[in-house]
Design a protein around this motif. Structure first.
Motif: not given
Lengths: 398, 398
Positions: B219, B295, B299, B320-322, B324
């Motif tokens: 990242g 993402r 992670s 996945v839910g984070n 954005g």
């Protein structure tokens, strides 16, 4: 206003307790209950993850539909998240069993879960243990409740303060999947203050913003994060209005408790060996300062350098340049534990490398980044990234 | 069009070489040179980090001001980034020394650096070694050049292909500070094709986008990332126009080389034990699919689970839910190495946990996430996060 720190959590008019119900390995506490002896006003803030445990909408709805709340039931060992329709039914069953055992309306029960995601909840174990948990409730039971909500945490997290007749106390859990997004992790707070629901919610937001919302362990936001606050009015004060002196005093006390618990979460971050504060100043907006702070606090290269006690300002600069915030490299300033390493965008010559390395051995590290573009600032709190973070998260399903 | 994979990099009309000049520890190659025997068209893509090495603006300017390019001089062991005015002078000195030794104009020299940030470049060591490097140039010298650009890499990265008379070859370096942002890491590509500058740049962008720009190790985006491409026309074809069949063939070959090199970067990611592909499909836009892919690939909880060979779809769902990106949890699908774990937002019952764990032992892991919201898709390539990532980045200043 003088804030007295209390050694133990005990909030007038509240009972708490924690037991082992069998979700975690044998004998480890995994179920906690906090109860107000009289109806209390309540407020909550919740995760912004789009995948949520049913505890999130169910607790949110209870806060919206009931003027008062009486209890918070929490299990660890299973997040009951991404468990479909059955997960919703299981959560409702836990709430119903709690209401029944306490003899209170269902809508007065708030609930939270934490643990592994996408595994069905052994709701029968919880239901079977609730009567025992209720029998065990006591004013001193916060210690057991704090133990009952832990997952990979190494230590319980509690805090309480008093000013005048008002007590504010709470417990928190969290050491991984920690990056707040409006709310984070689990924290349950209580006070004997009398305060209206609107003002209580406003106070909670004010207290959470510079505390829980400024920490990160690993950049991950959980499906189950929430902070709940009950205020039962047994202090006997006249009800507090938002904006008043009494309101500000309460926010000060509440912020102290939230900050103490948030810092304990960071200190107990998975594998953490350092507590690190990033102070970003001179930004054009607070949001931009926060964004750079989070980028630094989540940079693997910065975090591993901190673990290695390496004063690697090159990695700090590279991360600042990658935060998606317009900066002027030629204006940058970096101060590491009081030593100015970078000024006007250039490395300061003559800094003793050995003195610098020695400072990196501190358990607490403060890194200040000056942008010199405006007046906004923000602080972000985090820990380093160690072998143990990898071990904890590679070896076990959490 | 038939693409023939070549065992070694050798591009007609190009010479290459690499030597040890003393920036890295004794005897380790740290200086590389690639030269076209005749003036070549050139193209480049560069990091979007706001803090950049002077190699970035100097190479960009050379591409803009000169119709042709002849040479690429690269040092490893020092990024010459965030080194102020002196860094700019040092970079100019390296370019000047290269031009002089080759007897070509300064503006025909491109340059790149990689290594530690914010440390002055020992430019005298480079200048002293350039004549020796020039003497050593040979058509087979790509092997030495590929060694000369490494930092924490464990292996050299080369690739070459041929179709008809056209050869495309290149080298790359990178194993940490790897998350592309339009361009990433260092890669130097060459072809004997005849092609105009505009079409060459377009072809490079087309090839970089689904390859280098779809990988991440940690990242982090470096201050020095660049991909440079020279095409010297010695294949004797008539010059290629963007959009033609001949152009498409070239892009196909170029993309193959870029993808091979990009995959080698991921495989050699710091501490990597797995090569992981995330396929996100059913998104509303390609950008959203890419965002979710990145993402997931960044992670810490997903990456440590991969290292631990734990089929932890809960962490995948939480990430996945984070991301954005608006999703519908009830539509989610997750397929892990061909086994459907989640369908219509619920965990698929009856999946053999032991079979699943066995699949996680593969060196190559493919995780497909279906959003079922649209038709866009994207692939992201990454590695796991192991103890060795922490060791490499904690123990050494890189």
């Amino acid at each position: 206003m003088k804030l007295k720190k209390l050694k133990q959590v005990r909030v007038p008019g509240f009972l708490a307790g924690g037991v082992a119900c069998g979700l975690k390995k044998k004998g480890v506490k995994d179920l906690a209950l906090i109860v107000s002896e009289v109806p209390a006003t309540a407020a909550g803030v919740f995760t912004l993850n789009q995948v949520v445990s049913p505890t999130v909408p169910i607790s949110r709805k209870a806060l919206q539909t009931s003027k008062t709340s009486r209890a918070i039931i929490v299990n660890s060992g299973n997040a009951n998240a991404f468990t479909g329709e059955q997960g919703v039914k299981d959560c409702q069953a836990v709430v119903a069993a709690t209401a029944k055992a306490l003899g209170i309306p269902v809508k007065e029960v708030l609930t939270a879960s934490t643990g592994v995601i996408s595994v069905p909840l052994a709701v029968n174990k919880i239901e079977a243990s609730i009567p025992r948990l209720v029998n065990q409730l006591s004013p001193k039971g916060w210690v057991q409740a704090a133990e009952g909500i832990l997952t990979t945490d190494l230590v319980s997290k509690t805090c309480a303060v008093q000013y005048g007749d008002v007590v504010v106390g709470g417990i928190a859990k969290g050491s991984g999947m920690i990056q707040p997004n409006m709310a984070t992790m689990l924290a349950f707070l209580a006070s004997n203050i009398r305060i209206g629901k609107f003002a209580l919610h406003k106070a909670l937001k004010e207290a959470v913003d510079p505390t829980f919302n400024c920490i990160t362990v690993d950049g991950e936001t959980s499906t189950n994060d929430m902070v709940l606050l009950l205020a039962n009015g047994t202090a006997g004060n006249s009800s507090i209005q938002a904006g008043s002196k009494a309101y500000r005093d309460f926010v000060t006390a509440l912020t102290h408790v939230c900050k103490t618990l948030a810092f304990k979460v960071v200190e107990d971050g998975e594998g953490a060996t350092k507590f690190v504060t990033f102070k970003v100043s001179g930004a054009k907006t607070k949001q931009q300062a926060e964004r750079i702070g989070k980028r630094l606090a989540n940079s693997l290269l910065v975090k591993t350098a901190l673990f290695g006690e390496d004063p690697n300002w090159g990695r700090i600069i590279a991360a600042v340049g990658n935060a998606g915030v317009p900066i002027k490299p030629e204006k940058l300033e970096v101060v590491l534990n009081g030593t100015r390493l970078v000024k006007n965008g250039e490395h300061v010559k003559g800094v003793s490398a050995s003195a610098l390395r020695k400072k990196m051995k501190n358990k607490e590290i403060e890194i200040a980044v000056g942008l010199h573009l405006g007046k906004a600032q923000a602080e972000t709190y985090t820990c380093d990234l160690s072998y143990d973070y990898v071990r904890i998260n590679a070896e076990y399903t959490t």
